[in-house]
Write a protein that holds these residues in place. Structure first.
Motif, short mmCIF file in Angstrom:
data_model
loop_
_atom_site.label_atom_id
_atom_site.label_comp_id
_atom_site.label_asym_id
_atom_site.label_seq_id
_atom_site.Cartn_x
_atom_site.Cartn_y
_atom_site.Cartn_z
N ILE A 208 0.88 -1.17 0.00
CA ILE A 208 0.00 0.00 0.00
C ILE A 208 0.91 1.22 0.00
O ILE A 208 1.65 1.44 0.96
CB ILE A 208 -0.92 0.04 1.24
CG1 ILE A 208 -1.69 -1.28 1.40
CG2 ILE A 208 -1.86 1.23 1.17
CD1 ILE A 208 -2.66 -1.57 0.30
N LEU A 209 0.87 1.98 -1.09
CA LEU A 209 1.79 3.12 -1.26
C LEU A 209 1.02 4.44 -1.25
O LEU A 209 -0.11 4.51 -1.74
CB LEU A 209 2.56 2.99 -2.57
CG LEU A 209 3.34 1.69 -2.79
CD1 LEU A 209 3.93 1.66 -4.20
CD2 LEU A 209 4.45 1.53 -1.75
N THR A 210 1.66 5.47 -0.73
CA THR A 210 1.08 6.81 -0.83
C THR A 210 1.31 7.34 -2.25
O THR A 210 2.03 6.73 -3.06
CB THR A 210 1.74 7.78 0.16
OG1 THR A 210 3.12 7.98 -0.22
CG2 THR A 210 1.68 7.22 1.57
N ASP A 211 0.73 8.50 -2.55
CA ASP A 211 0.92 9.07 -3.88
C ASP A 211 2.34 9.53 -4.13
O ASP A 211 2.72 9.83 -5.27
CB ASP A 211 -0.07 10.21 -4.13
CG ASP A 211 0.02 11.30 -3.07
OD1 ASP A 211 0.77 11.13 -2.10
OD2 ASP A 211 -0.67 12.33 -3.22
N THR A 212 3.17 9.57 -3.08
CA THR A 212 4.58 9.91 -3.24
C THR A 212 5.47 8.67 -3.18
O THR A 212 6.70 8.78 -3.16
CB THR A 212 5.03 10.91 -2.15
OG1 THR A 212 4.79 10.34 -0.85
CG2 THR A 212 4.27 12.22 -2.28
N GLY A 213 4.87 7.48 -3.15
CA GLY A 213 5.62 6.24 -3.19
C GLY A 213 6.10 5.71 -1.85
O GLY A 213 6.87 4.74 -1.80
N VAL A 214 5.63 6.30 -0.75
CA VAL A 214 6.02 5.81 0.58
C VAL A 214 5.12 4.62 0.94
O VAL A 214 3.91 4.68 0.78
CB VAL A 214 5.85 6.92 1.64
CG1 VAL A 214 6.13 6.38 3.04
CG2 VAL A 214 6.78 8.09 1.33
N VAL A 215 5.74 3.55 1.42
CA VAL A 215 4.96 2.35 1.75
C VAL A 215 4.31 2.51 3.12
O VAL A 215 4.97 2.79 4.12
CB VAL A 215 5.84 1.08 1.69
CG1 VAL A 215 6.98 1.11 2.69
CG2 VAL A 215 4.99 -0.17 1.87
N GLU A 216 2.99 2.37 3.15
CA GLU A 216 2.21 2.46 4.39
C GLU A 216 2.02 1.10 5.04
O GLU A 216 1.82 1.00 6.25
CB GLU A 216 0.84 3.06 4.09
CG GLU A 216 0.86 4.51 3.65
CD GLU A 216 1.04 5.45 4.83
OE1 GLU A 216 0.54 5.15 5.92
OE2 GLU A 216 1.70 6.48 4.65
N GLY A 217 2.07 0.05 4.24
CA GLY A 217 1.85 -1.30 4.73
C GLY A 217 1.65 -2.22 3.55
O GLY A 217 2.09 -1.92 2.43
N ALA A 218 1.00 -3.34 3.78
CA ALA A 218 0.75 -4.29 2.69
C ALA A 218 -0.43 -5.17 3.05
O ALA A 218 -0.81 -5.29 4.22
CB ALA A 218 1.99 -5.15 2.43
N ILE A 219 -1.00 -5.81 2.03
CA ILE A 219 -2.07 -6.78 2.23
C ILE A 219 -1.66 -8.09 1.57
O ILE A 219 -0.84 -8.11 0.65
CB ILE A 219 -3.42 -6.30 1.66
CG1 ILE A 219 -3.31 -5.98 0.16
CG2 ILE A 219 -3.92 -5.09 2.43
CD1 ILE A 219 -4.64 -5.60 -0.47
#
Length: 254
Positions: free
Chosen positions: A207-218
């Motif tokens: 799960i990436l932000t619009d700037t490409g930072v990873v918030e987590g994953a599923i």
């Protein structure tokens, strides 16, 4: 990542050790805790009494256990995580459509922390739960996170957490892992092939932000026979990537 306190308070450290021991043992008598922690019984009793007074420990007969106050705190913390709020309905839908186990996690201190699980009608049973802390190198979900962290951050995590093997298929070589992470970053999804649980294959997406930072994953956890051929694998890939994208859009435009 674990950080060392500049001026640790010994009494707090003792309380934490007692809480951790109760978490590990589920419940214990005073004598058992004192022996386990190699602490004086009166010291352990004083700490337990204080925890009971503040309703963080319960005594039943002669045994002590952690109270549900910790669950209350965990629920408050989770509900404040934007990722959880954005992902929950999408994970529920994905679990219903596929019948499988769907997991959401984020990274904290070099570990994956499970924020939510959704179970379909044919979901497998595995020994993790909301709040579980997982190493990142041996699961599709964890590798999807690692693949989108800065290289120096990944190296620091590996230095701290290592590459312990949980099955014969676990990647335990750093160079091999980085090759895998490069592929995952390029293709946008990750697989683990019985790398964490025997008989279980998983597909994960970041799960990436619009700037490409990873918030987590599923991830989707599937018995290996249901991911035996390429068409089945691709179907699950499409499902997980589509769901991850929907969560990303919710975070971006909420």
């Amino acid at each position: 990542m674990t950080e060392k306190a500049n001026h640790p308070i010994k009494s707090v450290e003792k309380t934490v050790r007692i809480v951790e021991a109760l978490k590990r043992r589920r419940s214990a008598r005073l004598r058992e805790l004192a022996e386990d922690l190699e602490m004086n019984k009166s010291t352990v009793h004083n700490h337990l009494s204080t925890l009971r007074e503040h309703e963080y420990v319960v005594k039943e007969a002669e045994e002590y256990r952690l109270s549900l106050s910790f669950l209350h705190i965990g629920g408050i913390l989770r509900n404040e995580v934007e990722l959880y709020e954005a992902a929950k309905p999408k994970l529920d839908r994905l679990a219903g459509e596929t019948g499988e186990l769907v997991t959401l996690a984020t990274e904290e201190r070099g570990l994956g922390v499970v924020l939510y699980r959704a179970r379909g009608e044919e979901a497998v049973e595995i020994d993790t739960h909301v709040g579980s802390q997982l190493t990142l190198h041996n699961s599709a979900l964890g590798k999807a996170i690692l693949a989108h962290l800065p290289r120096e951050r990944v190296e620091a995590i590996l230095d701290n957490r290592g590459l312990p093997a949980t099955t014969d298929n676990t990647i335990t070589d750093e160079a091999t892992l980085f090759e895998e992470l490069d592929r995952i970053e390029e293709q946008g999804y990750a697989f683990d092939d019985e790398e964490n649980w025997r008989g279980l294959r998983c597909v994960g997406a970041p799960i990436l932000t619009d700037t490409g930072v990873v918030e987590g994953a599923i991830s989707l956890s599937v018995p290996k026979n249901r991911l035996a051929d390429e068409s089945a694998r691709q179907a699950y890939v499409d499902e997980i990537k589509n769901t991850a994208n929907l969560v990303e859009l919710s975070i971006t435009y909420s």
